[in-house]
Design a protein around this motif. Sequence first.
Motif, short mmCIF file in Angstrom:
data_model
loop_
_atom_site.label_atom_id
_atom_site.label_comp_id
_atom_site.label_asym_id
_atom_site.label_seq_id
_atom_site.Cartn_x
_atom_site.Cartn_y
_atom_site.Cartn_z
N TYR A 5 17.69 10.70 3.04
CA TYR A 5 16.40 10.01 2.84
C TYR A 5 15.98 9.30 4.12
N SER A 6 16.93 8.61 4.76
CA SER A 6 16.63 7.87 5.99
C SER A 6 16.21 8.81 7.11
N ILE A 7 16.88 9.95 7.22
CA ILE A 7 16.55 10.92 8.27
C ILE A 7 15.16 11.49 8.05
N VAL A 8 14.87 11.91 6.82
CA VAL A 8 13.55 12.48 6.50
C VAL A 8 12.46 11.44 6.72
N LYS A 9 12.71 10.20 6.29
CA LYS A 9 11.72 9.13 6.46
C LYS A 9 11.43 8.90 7.94
N ALA A 10 12.48 8.92 8.77
CA ALA A 10 12.30 8.72 10.21
C ALA A 10 11.49 9.85 10.83
N ILE A 11 11.70 11.09 10.34
CA ILE A 11 11.00 12.25 10.90
C ILE A 11 9.52 12.23 10.55
N VAL A 12 9.20 11.90 9.31
CA VAL A 12 7.81 11.98 8.85
C VAL A 12 7.04 10.67 9.02
N TYR A 13 7.74 9.62 9.46
CA TYR A 13 7.11 8.29 9.55
C TYR A 13 5.85 8.31 10.43
N LEU A 14 5.97 8.74 11.67
CA LEU A 14 4.82 8.72 12.57
C LEU A 14 3.69 9.66 12.15
N PRO A 15 4.01 10.92 11.75
CA PRO A 15 2.92 11.80 11.28
C PRO A 15 2.14 11.21 10.10
N PHE A 16 2.87 10.61 9.14
CA PHE A 16 2.17 10.05 7.98
C PHE A 16 1.38 8.80 8.36
N LYS A 17 1.91 8.00 9.28
CA LYS A 17 1.16 6.83 9.75
C LYS A 17 -0.11 7.26 10.47
N LEU A 18 -0.05 8.41 11.14
CA LEU A 18 -1.22 8.93 11.84
C LEU A 18 -2.24 9.50 10.85
N PHE A 19 -1.78 10.30 9.91
CA PHE A 19 -2.68 10.94 8.95
C PHE A 19 -3.14 9.98 7.84
N PHE A 20 -2.25 9.05 7.45
CA PHE A 20 -2.58 8.12 6.37
C PHE A 20 -2.33 6.67 6.83
N PRO A 21 -3.16 6.15 7.75
CA PRO A 21 -2.98 4.77 8.19
C PRO A 21 -3.13 3.82 6.99
N THR A 22 -2.12 3.00 6.77
CA THR A 22 -2.09 2.19 5.54
C THR A 22 -1.80 0.73 5.84
N LYS A 23 -2.60 -0.14 5.27
CA LYS A 23 -2.36 -1.57 5.35
C LYS A 23 -1.72 -2.04 4.06
N VAL A 24 -0.58 -2.69 4.18
CA VAL A 24 0.12 -3.22 3.02
C VAL A 24 -0.23 -4.70 2.87
N ILE A 25 -0.86 -5.05 1.77
CA ILE A 25 -1.29 -6.43 1.52
C ILE A 25 -0.21 -7.15 0.71
N ASN A 26 0.13 -8.36 1.14
CA ASN A 26 1.17 -9.18 0.49
C ASN A 26 2.54 -8.52 0.53
N LYS A 27 2.86 -7.91 1.66
CA LYS A 27 4.16 -7.26 1.82
C LYS A 27 5.31 -8.24 1.64
N ILE A 28 5.03 -9.52 1.88
CA ILE A 28 6.05 -10.56 1.75
C ILE A 28 6.57 -10.66 0.31
N ASN A 29 5.78 -10.14 -0.66
CA ASN A 29 6.20 -10.16 -2.07
C ASN A 29 7.30 -9.14 -2.36
N PHE A 30 7.50 -8.19 -1.43
CA PHE A 30 8.42 -7.09 -1.71
C PHE A 30 9.85 -7.48 -1.36
N PRO A 31 10.75 -7.57 -2.36
CA PRO A 31 12.15 -7.94 -2.08
C PRO A 31 12.84 -6.84 -1.27
#
Length: 242
Positions: A5-31
């Motif tokens: 999971y960690s390897i796949v996430k690292a590989i697709v992280y930048l492409p998905f950030k490029l194609f789906f730029p996402t702002k996470v609101i209240n990320k501090i709530n996430f344990p």
Amino acid sequence: MNLFYSIVKAIVYLPFKLFFPTKVINKINFPKKKKLITVSNHLSWSDIPVVAISLPGYRHFMAKKEIGNNRLIRKLAKWLGVIFVDRGKADMSAMRDTVNVLKKGESVTIFPEGTRNKEDNSLQEVKSGIVMFSVKGDAPIVPVMIYSGSKVFRKNYIYVAPPFELEEFKGRRLDSVAVAMGAEIVTEKMSRAKEMLDFYVANRKNKDFKLMLKQNKIAKKNSVRFAVKTVKAARKAEKRAK
């Protein structure tokens, strides 16, 4: 942490950030260091990878069994920790698998509406299985709402609501009435989170609103720091007392 999971996430992280730029609101709530159940609305095929990439940590995902009809995809999904569920019946095997991973201290992401909403952005009926998972797996629930479905090359928004637990149902028999009541609570929390997300997106360019958000963020960080310092001071006092 699942290595594959960690390897796949690292590989697709930048492409998905490029194609789906996402702002996470209240990320501090996430344990970050606690098992939990993430519940989200489901509007697009891309919701699963966008949620996985936008939030920290490893989580199993529940997905319809039809995705695993292809043998290779099913194998890869299993390596990623996906739990397949038969939506056409009460899939006891999938329920046991979900409760077991929670009991092991691992987290799960669920789309409790059961299917994608292809009509509009409204929240559909929340399936009752989420109640059993939270109570039997002794895990808090964190609503994570997606705004209007993830869109390519456009700013996307995810809202993280505070975690909550179904304490009133622990230690009691989960009959149909209790499960229905629990599902109503989850629906209410998700609906409230959706309202907050819609309000944020509608007012995000308002200067006064932006200033208020900044002040709230600073206040939250300061309160967390104060709590950490208090705990550390209490532990030091205990050691000195011994």
